[in-house]
Design a protein around this motif. Structure first.
Motif, PDB file in Angstrom:
ATOM      1  N   ALA A   1      -6.069   5.582   7.741  1.00  0.00           N
ATOM      2  CA  ALA A   1      -6.411   5.314   9.136  1.00  0.00           C
ATOM      3  C   ALA A   1      -7.923   5.260   9.332  1.00  0.00           C
ATOM      4  CB  ALA A   1      -5.794   6.378  10.039  1.00  0.00           C
ATOM      5  N   ALA A   2      -8.658   6.147   8.678  1.00  0.00           N
ATOM      6  CA  ALA A   2     -10.124   6.126   8.792  1.00  0.00           C
ATOM      7  C   ALA A   2     -10.689   4.838   8.218  1.00  0.00           C
ATOM      8  CB  ALA A   2     -10.709   7.344   8.083  1.00  0.00           C
ATOM      9  N   LEU A   3     -10.167   4.425   7.062  1.00  0.00           N
ATOM     10  CA  LEU A   3     -10.616   3.172   6.459  1.00  0.00           C
ATOM     11  C   LEU A   3     -10.275   1.982   7.350  1.00  0.00           C
ATOM     12  CD1 LEU A   3     -11.822   1.672   4.033  1.00  0.00           C
ATOM     13  CD2 LEU A   3      -9.546   1.693   2.987  1.00  0.00           C
TER      14      LEU A   3
ATOM     15  N   ILE B   1      -7.583  -7.138   6.838  1.00  0.00           N
ATOM     16  CA  ILE B   1      -7.418  -6.107   5.806  1.00  0.00           C
ATOM     17  C   ILE B   1      -7.271  -4.743   6.473  1.00  0.00           C
ATOM     18  CG2 ILE B   1      -8.549  -4.945   3.868  1.00  0.00           C
ATOM     19  CD1 ILE B   1      -9.831  -7.602   3.152  1.00  0.00           C
ATOM     20  N   GLY B   2      -8.090  -4.508   7.498  1.00  0.00           N
ATOM     21  CA  GLY B   2      -7.951  -3.265   8.254  1.00  0.00           C
ATOM     22  C   GLY B   2      -6.608  -3.148   8.941  1.00  0.00           C
ATOM     23  N   LEU B   3      -6.065  -4.283   9.402  1.00  0.00           N
ATOM     24  CA  LEU B   3      -4.742  -4.260  10.028  1.00  0.00           C
ATOM     25  C   LEU B   3      -3.679  -3.797   9.037  1.00  0.00           C
ATOM     26  CD1 LEU B   3      -2.863  -4.935  12.404  1.00  0.00           C
ATOM     27  CD2 LEU B   3      -2.814  -7.297  11.589  1.00  0.00           C
ATOM     28  N   ALA B   4      -3.762  -4.264   7.795  1.00  0.00           N
ATOM     29  CA  ALA B   4      -2.806  -3.829   6.774  1.00  0.00           C
ATOM     30  C   ALA B   4      -2.908  -2.331   6.537  1.00  0.00           C
ATOM     31  CB  ALA B   4      -3.049  -4.592   5.473  1.00  0.00           C
ATOM     32  N   TRP B   5      -4.127  -1.816   6.447  1.00  0.00           N
ATOM     33  CA  TRP B   5      -4.295  -0.371   6.249  1.00  0.00           C
ATOM     34  C   TRP B   5      -3.807   0.414   7.466  1.00  0.00           C
ATOM     35  CZ3 TRP B   5      -5.274   1.807   1.724  1.00  0.00           C
ATOM     36  CH2 TRP B   5      -5.885   1.042   0.730  1.00  0.00           C
ATOM     37  N   ALA B   6      -4.024  -0.129   8.672  1.00  0.00           N
ATOM     38  CA  ALA B   6      -3.564   0.559   9.882  1.00  0.00           C
ATOM     39  C   ALA B   6      -2.039   0.650   9.923  1.00  0.00           C
ATOM     40  CB  ALA B   6      -4.092  -0.160  11.119  1.00  0.00           C
TER      41      ALA B   6
ATOM     42  N   VAL C   1       0.835  -1.206   0.000  1.00  0.00           N
ATOM     43  CA  VAL C   1       0.000   0.000   0.000  1.00  0.00           C
ATOM     44  C   VAL C   1       0.872   1.260   0.000  1.00  0.00           C
ATOM     45  CG1 VAL C   1      -1.632   1.338   1.380  1.00  0.00           C
ATOM     46  CG2 VAL C   1      -1.988  -1.110   1.059  1.00  0.00           C
ATOM     47  N   LEU C   2       1.934   1.253   0.820  1.00  0.00           N
ATOM     48  CA  LEU C   2       2.839   2.407   0.838  1.00  0.00           C
ATOM     49  C   LEU C   2       3.552   2.568  -0.494  1.00  0.00           C
ATOM     50  CD1 LEU C   2       4.375   2.072   4.424  1.00  0.00           C
ATOM     51  CD2 LEU C   2       2.702   3.740   3.630  1.00  0.00           C
ATOM     52  N   LEU C   3       3.903   1.455  -1.142  1.00  0.00           N
ATOM     53  CA  LEU C   3       4.523   1.526  -2.470  1.00  0.00           C
ATOM     54  C   LEU C   3       3.559   2.126  -3.488  1.00  0.00           C
ATOM     55  CD1 LEU C   3       6.705   0.821  -4.580  1.00  0.00           C
ATOM     56  CD2 LEU C   3       5.693  -1.470  -4.724  1.00  0.00           C
ATOM     57  N   LEU C   4       2.302   1.690  -3.450  1.00  0.00           N
ATOM     58  CA  LEU C   4       1.310   2.246  -4.371  1.00  0.00           C
ATOM     59  C   LEU C   4       1.088   3.732  -4.108  1.00  0.00           C
ATOM     60  CD1 LEU C   4      -1.335  -0.638  -4.388  1.00  0.00           C
ATOM     61  CD2 LEU C   4       0.470  -0.188  -6.058  1.00  0.00           C
ATOM     62  N   LEU C   5       1.096   4.126  -2.836  1.00  0.00           N
ATOM     63  CA  LEU C   5       0.971   5.551  -2.506  1.00  0.00           C
ATOM     64  C   LEU C   5       2.151   6.336  -3.066  1.00  0.00           C
ATOM     65  CD1 LEU C   5      -0.287   7.961  -1.015  1.00  0.00           C
ATOM     66  CD2 LEU C   5       0.934   7.203   1.052  1.00  0.00           C
ATOM     67  N   ALA C   6       3.358   5.782  -2.909  1.00  0.00           N
ATOM     68  CA  ALA C   6       4.535   6.462  -3.446  1.00  0.00           C
ATOM     69  C   ALA C   6       4.463   6.584  -4.971  1.00  0.00           C
ATOM     70  CB  ALA C   6       5.803   5.719  -3.028  1.00  0.00           C
ATOM     71  N   LEU C   7       3.944   5.539  -5.643  1.00  0.00           N
ATOM     72  CA  LEU C   7       3.803   5.605  -7.098  1.00  0.00           C
ATOM     73  C   LEU C   7       2.805   6.678  -7.513  1.00  0.00           C
ATOM     74  CD1 LEU C   7       3.790   1.799  -8.030  1.00  0.00           C
ATOM     75  CD2 LEU C   7       5.594   3.464  -8.500  1.00  0.00           C
ATOM     76  N   ILE C   8       1.693   6.773  -6.775  1.00  0.00           N
ATOM     77  CA  ILE C   8       0.699   7.808  -7.098  1.00  0.00           C
ATOM     78  C   ILE C   8       1.284   9.202  -6.898  1.00  0.00           C
ATOM     79  CG2 ILE C   8      -1.515   8.782  -6.382  1.00  0.00           C
ATOM     80  CD1 ILE C   8      -2.428   5.939  -5.731  1.00  0.00           C
ATOM     81  N   LEU C   9       1.999   9.384  -5.796  1.00  0.00           N
ATOM     82  CA  LEU C   9       2.622  10.691  -5.553  1.00  0.00           C
ATOM     83  C   LEU C   9       3.684  11.003  -6.595  1.00  0.00           C
ATOM     84  CD1 LEU C   9       3.010  10.542  -1.660  1.00  0.00           C
ATOM     85  CD2 LEU C   9       1.254  11.724  -2.984  1.00  0.00           C
ATOM     86  N   TYR C  10       4.381   9.960  -7.043  1.00  0.00           N
ATOM     87  CA  TYR C  10       5.403  10.162  -8.075  1.00  0.00           C
ATOM     88  C   TYR C  10       4.771  10.581  -9.404  1.00  0.00           C
ATOM     89  CZ  TYR C  10       8.933   8.963 -11.570  1.00  0.00           C
ATOM     90  OH  TYR C  10       9.795   9.004 -12.639  1.00  0.00           O
ATOM     91  N   MET C  11       3.673   9.918  -9.764  1.00  0.00           N
ATOM     92  CA  MET C  11       3.014  10.240 -11.034  1.00  0.00           C
ATOM     93  C   MET C  11       2.411  11.643 -11.018  1.00  0.00           C
ATOM     94  SD  MET C  11       1.187   6.675 -12.263  1.00  0.00           S
ATOM     95  CE  MET C  11       0.247   6.486 -10.763  1.00  0.00           C
ATOM     96  N   THR C  12       1.975  12.089  -9.857  1.00  0.00           N
ATOM     97  CA  THR C  12       1.395  13.429  -9.759  1.00  0.00           C
ATOM     98  C   THR C  12       2.437  14.510  -9.510  1.00  0.00           C
ATOM     99  OG1 THR C  12       0.979  13.046  -7.400  1.00  0.00           O
ATOM    100  CG2 THR C  12      -0.802  12.546  -8.952  1.00  0.00           C
ATOM    101  N   GLY C  13       3.702  14.119  -9.360  1.00  0.00           N
ATOM    102  CA  GLY C  13       4.772  15.082  -9.159  1.00  0.00           C
ATOM    103  C   GLY C  13       4.899  15.604  -7.747  1.00  0.00           C
ATOM    104  N   LEU C  14       4.162  15.030  -6.799  1.00  0.00           N
ATOM    105  CA  LEU C  14       4.220  15.523  -5.422  1.00  0.00           C
ATOM    106  C   LEU C  14       5.472  15.067  -4.682  1.00  0.00           C
ATOM    107  CD1 LEU C  14       0.479  15.032  -4.383  1.00  0.00           C
ATOM    108  CD2 LEU C  14       1.641  17.157  -4.996  1.00  0.00           C
ATOM    109  N   LEU C  15       6.174  14.071  -5.251  1.00  0.00           N
ATOM    110  CA  LEU C  15       7.412  13.633  -4.605  1.00  0.00           C
ATOM    111  C   LEU C  15       8.617  14.477  -4.998  1.00  0.00           C
ATOM    112  CD1 LEU C  15       7.359   9.717  -4.576  1.00  0.00           C
ATOM    113  CD2 LEU C  15       7.069  11.294  -2.674  1.00  0.00           C
ATOM    114  N   ASP C  16       8.427  15.386  -5.934  1.00  0.00           N
ATOM    115  CA  ASP C  16       9.556  16.237  -6.331  1.00  0.00           C
ATOM    116  C   ASP C  16      10.018  17.099  -5.166  1.00  0.00           C
ATOM    117  OD1 ASP C  16       9.336  15.118  -8.812  1.00  0.00           O
ATOM    118  OD2 ASP C  16       8.121  16.755  -9.639  1.00  0.00           O
TER     119      ASP C  16
END
Length: 740
Positions: A450-452, A467-472, A420-435
């Motif tokens: 955390a809410a989910l 599944i919630g544990l993974a998101w937490a 999940v963290l890898l996918l988040l990093a990929l999304i941020l990378y594609m949107t340029g927010l990791l620059d």
């Protein structure tokens, strides 16, 4: 009325009694049972031991630990005096130890002490063979030493009829083969991946896998017969079978995963390589299918099925990664992450489905007839009312997961969280927010995670919870990074800053997330970081004496609080913090265990992360704090309840903790395991002691002479305490006191 089962002096309560005790705690939490009444149930079930049950536990345990400590101390002493001692003196020390153990076996043949002495003698023969090879330099290979050792262990195992010696024999046989195999090939790992095989190594590997399989089949056949004839027999124990099956599947999974990678990448050029690859991969598939049939339909065993699913999950993730190994496009990486997450979720769902179908009405690994018998006995002694029995019998057992299933699902949750963290990093990378990363970029998505997670962890169903544990876990990682960026935008690495940013996140998330597994992991991390942070701050900003005293006092307070929670566990179950009691108890213990292992290598770890080492006092300060906390808690019990046994245990465990925190903590966990009636904690404590002494051997801050003297004195003290416990404690509760 006698609140103890007549004649029950077993060294640990049965699995049914331990399970019923956990259900009793659930009744206390629901308000159906008072804590005082729950204590009576615990004593009746033998979970809270009386004097005779402490005797049945302490005497064999302390005798075994004492004998093993003497063996380890003798080995350490020989290693320290290697150059100075005459060779005949070395042989005399090793052989006299074996002779003394043989005398104990002959003298106490019909007692548990003889079995412990046989195990210690079997281990001592290995040291004798190693000593012979080192002194005379016979030129023999290392595997020949283990082969000779095996010739001694197998007859001893046949005589002793205990799993521990058979496990040692199996382990030594595997080591002998591995060392032999290394002499025939460049490296063992190259051979495992089937690179540049010769005829003999291939044949040896296939024969080895076949022998491992036959040994497992033989062990399982004997175990099933023992379960039918005598469930209390040593052959009916399952832990050795799990280890054998796990090791076999580990080897097959490594080979199959490597073969699948080679097939996908097209690395095989010759027909014979493809043939052997197909053969070994087919053997892995057949093993999984046969295991599924046997343990799903013939002899239902969720533990064995869990091992098979773990092997399947690892191989499947390897295949998914290999399918996209030639492309590093963002879309391909996103697809890999999603496919792996779905594959892990499917395997976890299959395990939970088997949990529901195989044990729909009964708990896992518990005899229903024995459980019903205990419930009937509790009714006859007026310890449970009819409505309370109905509440127990109507409980949905599918919500109770065995430890190995929780472990497998927990590891899957960790891997899923990283995905999940890898996918988040990929999304941020594609949107340029990791620059130009900032705190908001990580905090906002993490709050959504955390809410989910909070919603899923509150939903019904074990699948949704994990599944919630993974998101937490993913949310916790993102929030820690975000808070760190908020405090230190320049990424200036500092343990002090990292700990100060991580601790509040873990504290808040542990309160918000209503999941025992997450809270356990969070409290473990909090305990570990808090102790290291306290040591860092006291060593930086206080004088050495003041800092050492304050740090030891903080550890002592933590240990005293932990022991208080263990003692008042049932009373705390009736309070609003009931869901946090067990995570706090086990989390603090796990955190202190990690601190003890960290303290062994404090200088090495500090050299990696800091320019100067602030953890030179971690070892001694932690040990002194553990000893002080144990002593203070025991003195409180001595003056309030007039019970001397905790004080004697505190002196023993605390004295060991001053020189070796892990040993003192391990001994404390052994006592806690009996007080809790937990076989799982007992196994963890044994593993802790074994690993700590092994690591302690290589810790050069204390020379081998001091270690050997400590172990020799400790072994003698343990044997003396075992003898005193045998004479002082009764053999039966009530009016019968037959010290044999």
């Amino acid at each position: 009325m006698n609140n103890t089962i007549v004649g029950d002096v077993s060294w640990m309560p049965t699995r049914a009694a331990a399970y019923l005790a956990r259900q009793t705690a659930r009744l206390i939490k629901a308000g159906s049972l008072t804590p005082d009444h729950g204590q009576q149930v615990y004593r009746f079930l033998g979970v809270r031991p009386n004097a005779s049950q402490w005797r049945a536990f302490l005497v064999p345990l302390l005798a075994l630990l004492g004998l093993l400590s003497l063996v380890a101390g003798a080995l350490f002493f020989i290693a320290w005096n290697w150059a100075q001692m005459p060779k005949m003196a070395k042989f005399a020390l090793a052989e006299l130890l074996i002779v003394a153990l043989a005398v104990i076996v002959w003298w106490r043949w019909y007692q548990g002490l003889a079995r412990s002495a046989l195990l210690a003698a079997g281990l001592s023969f290995g040291a004798l063979f190693a000593l012979y090879g080192q002194i005379y330099q016979t030129g023999a290979n290392s595997w020949e030493l283990f082969r000779a050792w095996l010739y001694i262990l197998v007859p001893l195992a046949l005589i002793a009829r205990q799993d521990s010696l058979w496990f040692c024999s199996w382990l030594v046989a595997n080591l002998a083969f591995h060392l032999y195999y290394v002499t025939l090939s460049a490296t063992f790992m190259d051979s495992l991946m089937f690179n540049h095989f010769g005829w003999l190594p291939e044949t040896a590997m296939y024969a080895y896998l076949l022998v491992l399989t036959l040994c497992l089949v033989l062990r399982e056949t004997l175990a099933q017969r023992a379960l039918a004839a005598d469930p209390q027999s040593w052959l009916a124990s399952r832990w050795f079978s799990y280890i054998m099956a796990g090791f076999l599947l580990l080897l097959l999974t490594m080979i199959a995963a490597g073969n699948i990678a080679s097939i996908v990448m097209g690395n095989f050029s010759e027909w014979n390589e493809r043939f052997y690859t197909s053969l070994i991969t087919g053997f892995w598939l057949i093993t999984l299918l046969v295991g599924y049939y046997l343990y799903r339909y013939r002899f239902p065993d969720l533990g064995m099925l869990t091992l098979g699913i773990v092997s399947l999950a690892v191989t499947g993730c390897t295949l998914i990664a290999d399918l996209f190994s030639n492309s590093w496009e963002t879309g391909d990486l996103f697809a890999v992450g999603c496919l792996m997450a779905l594959w892990l979720a499917a395997n976890g769902a299959l395990l939970l489905h088997w949990r529901r179908t195989l044990y729909e009405r009964d708990p896992v690994d518990v005899s229903s007839s024995e459980l019903n018998g205990l419930i009937t006995a509790l009714r006859q002694h007026d310890l449970l009312s009819y409505p309370q029995v109905q509440e127990l019998q109507l409980h949905d057992h599918t919500s109770e997961l065995p430890w190995y299933l929780r472990l497998a699902l927990g590891l899957g949750s960790w891997v899923s969280a990283l995905i999940v963290l890898l996918l988040l990093a990929l999304i941020l990378y594609m949107t340029g927010l990791l620059d130009e990363p900032n705190a908001v970029v990580f905090i906002v998505p993490s709050l959504i995670f955390a809410a989910l997670a909070s919603v899923l962890l509150r939903a019904a169903g074990a699948g949704k919870n994990h599944i919630g544990l993974a998101w937490a876990i993913a949310a916790t990682g993102g929030l820690c990074v975000g808070l760190y960026l908020f405090v230190d935008p320049d990424w200036d690495s500092s343990f002090l800053v990292v700990a100060l940013c991580t601790l509040p996140v873990l504290m808040v998330m542990a309160i918000v997330m209503p999941d025992r597994t997450y809270r356990f992991m969070a409290i473990t991390a909090m305990t570990f970081l808090a102790v290291l942070l306290a040591n860092d701050l006291t060593s930086r900003y206080l004088s050495p004496v003041t800092g050492y005293g304050l740090f030891s006092a903080l550890v002592a307070g933590l240990v005293a609080f932990w022991l208080w929670m263990v003692r008042e566990q049932l009373r705390l179950q009736a309070t609003p913090m009931a869901n946090a009691v067990l995570p706090i108890i086990y989390g603090i213990a796990a955190g202190l265990v990690i601190v003890s292992f960290t303290a062994i290598n404090a200088g090495w770890i500090a050299d990696i992360f800091w320019s100067t080492s602030p953890f030179f006092s971690l070892q001694s300060g932690t040990g002194m704090g553990i000893a002080a906390g144990l002593t203070l808690s025991a003195l409180y019990l001595f003056f309030t309840q007039k019970t001397p046994l905790p004080l004697l245990a505190a002196i023993l465990c605390g004295g060991a903790a001053i020189y070796a925190p892990g040993i003192g903590l391990g001994l404390t966990l052994l006592m806690m395991a009996r007080f809790q009636g937990s076989r799982g904690i007992l196994g963890i404590a044994f593993c802790l002691l074994l690993l700590y002494v092994s690591c302690w051997y290589y810790f050069l801050g204390v020379n081998l002479l001091h270690k050997s003297v400590l172990l020799l004195i400790g072994g003698g003290v343990l044997l003396a305490v075992a003898f005193a416990a045998k004479k002082a404690l009764p053999t039966r509760s009530g009016s019968v006191y037959e010290n044999q």
